[in-house]
Scaffold this motif. Structure first.
Motif, PDB file in Angstrom:
ATOM      1  N   GLY A 142       0.395  -1.105  -0.181  1.00 37.87           N
ATOM      2  CA  GLY A 142      -0.309  -0.029   0.006  1.00 37.87           C
ATOM      3  C   GLY A 142       0.547   1.634   0.073  1.00 37.87           C
ATOM      4  N   VAL A 143       1.653   1.131   0.652  1.00 38.84           N
ATOM      5  CA  VAL A 143       2.259   2.506   1.171  1.00 38.84           C
ATOM      6  C   VAL A 143       3.547   2.741  -0.061  1.00 38.84           C
ATOM      7  CG1 VAL A 143       2.459   2.985   3.606  1.00 38.84           C
ATOM      8  CG2 VAL A 143       3.865   1.298   2.249  1.00 38.84           C
ATOM      9  N   MET A 144       4.202   1.724  -0.867  1.00 37.22           N
ATOM     10  CA  MET A 144       4.675   1.548  -1.829  1.00 37.22           C
ATOM     11  C   MET A 144       4.045   2.180  -3.196  1.00 37.22           C
ATOM     12  SD  MET A 144       6.992  -1.492  -0.961  1.00 37.22           S
ATOM     13  CE  MET A 144       8.081  -1.224  -2.437  1.00 37.22           C
ATOM     14  N   GLU A 168      17.688  -4.368   8.902  1.00 33.99           N
ATOM     15  CA  GLU A 168      16.592  -3.299   8.269  1.00 33.99           C
ATOM     16  C   GLU A 168      16.548  -2.180   7.400  1.00 33.99           C
ATOM     17  OE1 GLU A 168      14.268  -5.332  11.540  1.00 33.99           O
ATOM     18  OE2 GLU A 168      16.557  -5.096  11.336  1.00 33.99           O
ATOM     19  N   VAL A 169      18.364  -1.923   7.940  1.00 40.19           N
ATOM     20  CA  VAL A 169      19.145  -0.996   7.119  1.00 40.19           C
ATOM     21  C   VAL A 169      19.102  -0.642   5.522  1.00 40.19           C
ATOM     22  CG1 VAL A 169      21.526  -1.047   8.464  1.00 40.19           C
ATOM     23  CG2 VAL A 169      20.205   1.243   7.159  1.00 40.19           C
ATOM     24  N   LYS A 170      20.082  -1.922   5.133  1.00 41.53           N
ATOM     25  CA  LYS A 170      20.245  -2.437   3.921  1.00 41.53           C
ATOM     26  C   LYS A 170      18.907  -2.407   2.863  1.00 41.53           C
ATOM     27  CE  LYS A 170      24.326  -4.699   5.599  1.00 41.53           C
ATOM     28  NZ  LYS A 170      25.321  -3.390   4.755  1.00 41.53           N
ATOM     29  N   LEU A 171      18.065  -3.100   3.974  1.00 37.13           N
ATOM     30  CA  LEU A 171      17.241  -3.194   3.001  1.00 37.13           C
ATOM     31  C   LEU A 171      15.684  -1.724   2.918  1.00 37.13           C
ATOM     32  CD1 LEU A 171      15.032  -5.457   4.401  1.00 37.13           C
ATOM     33  CD2 LEU A 171      16.473  -5.791   1.909  1.00 37.13           C
ATOM     34  N   ALA A 172      16.893  -0.519   3.896  1.00 35.31           N
ATOM     35  CA  ALA A 172      16.104   1.054   3.760  1.00 35.31           C
ATOM     36  C   ALA A 172      14.865   1.107   4.584  1.00 35.31           C
ATOM     37  CB  ALA A 172      16.148   1.325   2.023  1.00 35.31           C
ATOM     38  N   ILE A 173      15.227   0.118   5.379  1.00 40.44           N
ATOM     39  CA  ILE A 173      14.613   0.507   6.424  1.00 40.44           C
ATOM     40  C   ILE A 173      14.395   0.225   7.670  1.00 40.44           C
ATOM     41  CG2 ILE A 173      12.439  -0.973   8.110  1.00 40.44           C
ATOM     42  CD1 ILE A 173      11.888  -3.274   5.566  1.00 40.44           C
ATOM     43  N   VAL A 174      13.434   1.458   8.479  1.00 37.14           N
ATOM     44  CA  VAL A 174      14.186   1.926  10.491  1.00 37.14           C
ATOM     45  C   VAL A 174      13.209   0.574  11.118  1.00 37.14           C
ATOM     46  CG1 VAL A 174      13.782   3.813  12.446  1.00 37.14           C
ATOM     47  CG2 VAL A 174      14.120   4.010   9.897  1.00 37.14           C
ATOM     48  N   ALA A 175      14.018  -0.084  12.275  1.00 35.38           N
ATOM     49  CA  ALA A 175      13.576  -0.962  12.584  1.00 35.38           C
ATOM     50  C   ALA A 175      12.607  -1.153  13.240  1.00 35.38           C
ATOM     51  CB  ALA A 175      14.918  -2.355  13.356  1.00 35.38           C
ATOM     52  N   ASP A 176      11.261  -2.197  13.131  1.00 32.24           N
ATOM     53  CA  ASP A 176       9.969  -0.603  13.294  1.00 32.24           C
ATOM     54  C   ASP A 176       9.179  -1.590  14.979  1.00 32.24           C
ATOM     55  OD1 ASP A 176       9.288  -2.318  11.577  1.00 32.24           O
ATOM     56  OD2 ASP A 176       8.613  -0.838  11.099  1.00 32.24           O
ATOM     57  N   MET A 202      17.587  -7.382  -3.041  1.00 30.01           N
ATOM     58  CA  MET A 202      18.151  -8.458  -1.710  1.00 30.01           C
ATOM     59  C   MET A 202      17.429 -10.135  -2.729  1.00 30.01           C
ATOM     60  SD  MET A 202      15.684 -10.292   1.757  1.00 30.01           S
ATOM     61  CE  MET A 202      14.165 -10.133   0.389  1.00 30.01           C
ATOM     62  N   PHE A 203      16.083  -9.671  -3.689  1.00 29.73           N
ATOM     63  CA  PHE A 203      15.726 -10.888  -4.014  1.00 29.73           C
ATOM     64  C   PHE A 203      16.257 -11.279  -5.066  1.00 29.73           C
ATOM     65  CE2 PHE A 203      11.541  -9.902  -2.132  1.00 29.73           C
ATOM     66  CZ  PHE A 203      11.370 -10.698  -1.015  1.00 29.73           C
ATOM     67  N   GLU A 204      17.340 -10.178  -6.494  1.00 32.41           N
ATOM     68  CA  GLU A 204      17.605 -10.735  -6.495  1.00 32.41           C
ATOM     69  C   GLU A 204      19.787 -10.947  -6.188  1.00 32.41           C
ATOM     70  OE1 GLU A 204      17.940  -7.175  -9.545  1.00 32.41           O
ATOM     71  OE2 GLU A 204      15.271  -7.303  -9.816  1.00 32.41           O
ATOM     72  N   LYS A 205      19.295 -10.980  -5.482  1.00 34.32           N
ATOM     73  CA  LYS A 205      20.918 -10.917  -4.734  1.00 34.32           C
ATOM     74  C   LYS A 205      21.979 -10.188  -5.035  1.00 34.32           C
ATOM     75  CE  LYS A 205      19.164 -15.916  -3.725  1.00 34.32           C
ATOM     76  NZ  LYS A 205      19.617 -17.366  -3.591  1.00 34.32           N
ATOM     77  N   ARG A 206      22.224  -8.701  -5.109  1.00 34.32           N
ATOM     78  CA  ARG A 206      22.984  -8.034  -5.712  1.00 34.32           C
ATOM     79  C   ARG A 206      23.475  -7.266  -4.784  1.00 34.32           C
ATOM     80  NH1 ARG A 206      20.542  -3.433  -7.477  1.00 34.32           N
ATOM     81  NH2 ARG A 206      18.147  -3.935  -8.110  1.00 34.32           N
ATOM     82  N   PRO A 207      23.834  -5.979  -4.741  1.00 34.22           N
ATOM     83  CA  PRO A 207      24.606  -4.948  -4.004  1.00 34.22           C
ATOM     84  C   PRO A 207      23.070  -3.895  -4.807  1.00 34.22           C
ATOM     85  CG  PRO A 207      26.259  -5.443  -4.940  1.00 34.22           C
ATOM     86  CD  PRO A 207      25.635  -6.774  -5.445  1.00 34.22           C
ATOM     87  N   PRO A 208      22.557  -3.321  -3.067  1.00 34.97           N
ATOM     88  CA  PRO A 208      21.884  -2.587  -4.277  1.00 34.97           C
ATOM     89  C   PRO A 208      22.429  -0.887  -4.355  1.00 34.97           C
ATOM     90  CG  PRO A 208      21.817  -2.658  -1.968  1.00 34.97           C
ATOM     91  CD  PRO A 208      22.383  -4.234  -2.386  1.00 34.97           C
ATOM     92  N   ASP A 261      14.704   3.801  -2.699  1.00 35.63           N
ATOM     93  CA  ASP A 261      15.733   3.131  -1.290  1.00 35.63           C
ATOM     94  C   ASP A 261      15.174   1.686  -1.423  1.00 35.63           C
ATOM     95  OD1 ASP A 261      17.418   4.813  -2.544  1.00 35.63           O
ATOM     96  OD2 ASP A 261      17.929   5.867  -0.993  1.00 35.63           O
ATOM     97  N   LEU A 262      13.695   1.936  -0.818  1.00 35.75           N
ATOM     98  CA  LEU A 262      12.817   0.977  -0.209  1.00 35.75           C
ATOM     99  C   LEU A 262      12.940  -0.084  -1.270  1.00 35.75           C
ATOM    100  CD1 LEU A 262      11.014  -0.927   1.827  1.00 35.75           C
ATOM    101  CD2 LEU A 262       9.118   0.201   1.711  1.00 35.75           C
ATOM    102  N   THR A 263      11.941   0.152  -2.018  1.00 37.81           N
ATOM    103  CA  THR A 263      11.899  -0.565  -3.211  1.00 37.81           C
ATOM    104  C   THR A 263      13.054  -1.258  -4.037  1.00 37.81           C
ATOM    105  OG1 THR A 263       9.952   0.324  -4.405  1.00 37.81           O
ATOM    106  CG2 THR A 263      10.699  -1.107  -6.032  1.00 37.81           C
ATOM    107  N   GLU A 264      14.515   0.081  -4.259  1.00 38.32           N
ATOM    108  CA  GLU A 264      15.854  -0.892  -4.799  1.00 38.32           C
ATOM    109  C   GLU A 264      16.278  -1.644  -3.713  1.00 38.32           C
ATOM    110  OE1 GLU A 264      19.535  -1.342  -6.092  1.00 38.32           O
ATOM    111  OE2 GLU A 264      17.817  -1.401  -6.899  1.00 38.32           O
ATOM    112  N   GLY A 265      16.643  -2.184  -2.542  1.00 40.39           N
ATOM    113  CA  GLY A 265      16.480  -2.621  -1.094  1.00 40.39           C
ATOM    114  C   GLY A 265      15.940  -4.000  -1.212  1.00 40.39           C
ATOM    115  N   ILE A 266      14.982  -4.063  -1.343  1.00 37.64           N
ATOM    116  CA  ILE A 266      14.299  -5.638  -1.436  1.00 37.64           C
ATOM    117  C   ILE A 266      14.552  -6.049  -2.714  1.00 37.64           C
ATOM    118  CG2 ILE A 266      11.545  -5.878  -1.893  1.00 37.64           C
ATOM    119  CD1 ILE A 266      11.372  -3.897   0.418  1.00 37.64           C
TER     120      ILE A 266
END
Length: 275
Positions: free
Chosen positions: A78-80, A148-156, A264-270, A256-261
């Protein structure tokens, strides 16, 4: 007595309950069933006078890989999405996030002492979970990451609220800001875990032995000790959880959130751009 849920099993004997993460996601990843069942399980154990200590562990080779992003994609969708800047999807996300926070808080608020026996990976949501227990043991192969930071998420859902009361400020910030992996020896050195044991079997045995020591003590006194210790941090944790829920509801949607996720799924550096 034993009970099986979709994401957990519960076995009770000799005043000790063992709660085991069983998935169904790979590496005991935390999907919808986990978030729904965890507070139910801990409420039932909290209300059971026969249970005087709880051991929390994971099945298979790992404690948990953390949040099951594939299974929980609807939470972020929803938020993305294209209308993510409007109030409704953000309000829905905020409500769902508060519910997830409460699932972990159910562990922290349980009047019965809790001991985590960690082996293999303990990532993201796994650290949220062990931050909510009273005592943490690890096997020599355990690895921990506030990722979480590597996915552009603040641990929440609890790590940033509870871990500062377990670690000193520098160690806390290093883990949260880098998202680095640390091994069991490092975790013990900085105080994330109490002790390290040779393997998963020895770690679980140690956790159960400590649970038995606790269970042999007068239960009302044990509850009193836990209540008095918890009172010192309850307000601070609640305020931190409220703040991060509002912060992420406002600022989580990003390129960045979209890129981080995706990375991760593509197994490459963001490749983050700050957008």
């Amino acid at each position: 007595m034993s009970s099986t849920y979709e994401a957990l099993t519960v076995d009770v004997a000799d005043h000790i309950a063992q709660v085991t993460l069983i998935g169904p996601g790979k590496g005991n990843a935390m999907g919808p069933a986990f978030w729904a069942e965890l507070p139910v399980v801990f409420a039932d154990l909290d209300a059971d006078p026969d249970v005087r200590a709880i051991v929390l562990t994971g099945s298979g080779r790992n404690f948990t890989y953390g949040l099951d992003l594939a299974a929980m994609g609807g939470t972020l969708a929803g938020v993305m999405g294209g209308d993510g800047a409007t109030a409704k999807p953000r309000a829905d996300f905020h409500k769902h996030l508060k519910s997830m926070q409460q699932s972990i808080t159910a562990v922290a608020d349980c009047r019965t002492p809790t001991i985590a026996a960690v082996h293999g990976w303990c990532i993201g949501g796994g650290v949220d979970l062990i931050s909510a227990v009273d005592i943490r043991y690890a096997s020599a192969d355990a690895k921990f990451s506030v990722r979480e930071v590597k996915l552009a998420i603040v641990a929440d859902v609890g790590t940033l609220a509870r871990l500062p009361m377990i670690l000193n400020d520098g160690h806390m910030r290093e883990l949260a800001l880098t998202g680095k992996d640390i091994d069991a020896a490092r975790a013990e050195k900085i105080g994330l875990v109490n002790d390290v044991y040779a393997d998963a079997e020895a770690t679980l045995a140690a956790a159960r032995a400590t649970a038995a020591e606790i269970a042999a003590n007068p239960p009302l006194t044990v509850q009193g000790i836990k209540d008095v210790l918890d009172e010192q941090r309850t307000d601070a944790v609640a305020a931190s959880l409220r703040y991060v829920a509002a912060w992420n509801s406002a600022f989580l949607p990003s390129k960045d959130l979209t890129e981080g996720i995706t990375a991760m799924f593509e197994k490459r550096p963001p490749e983050f751009t700050g957008e």
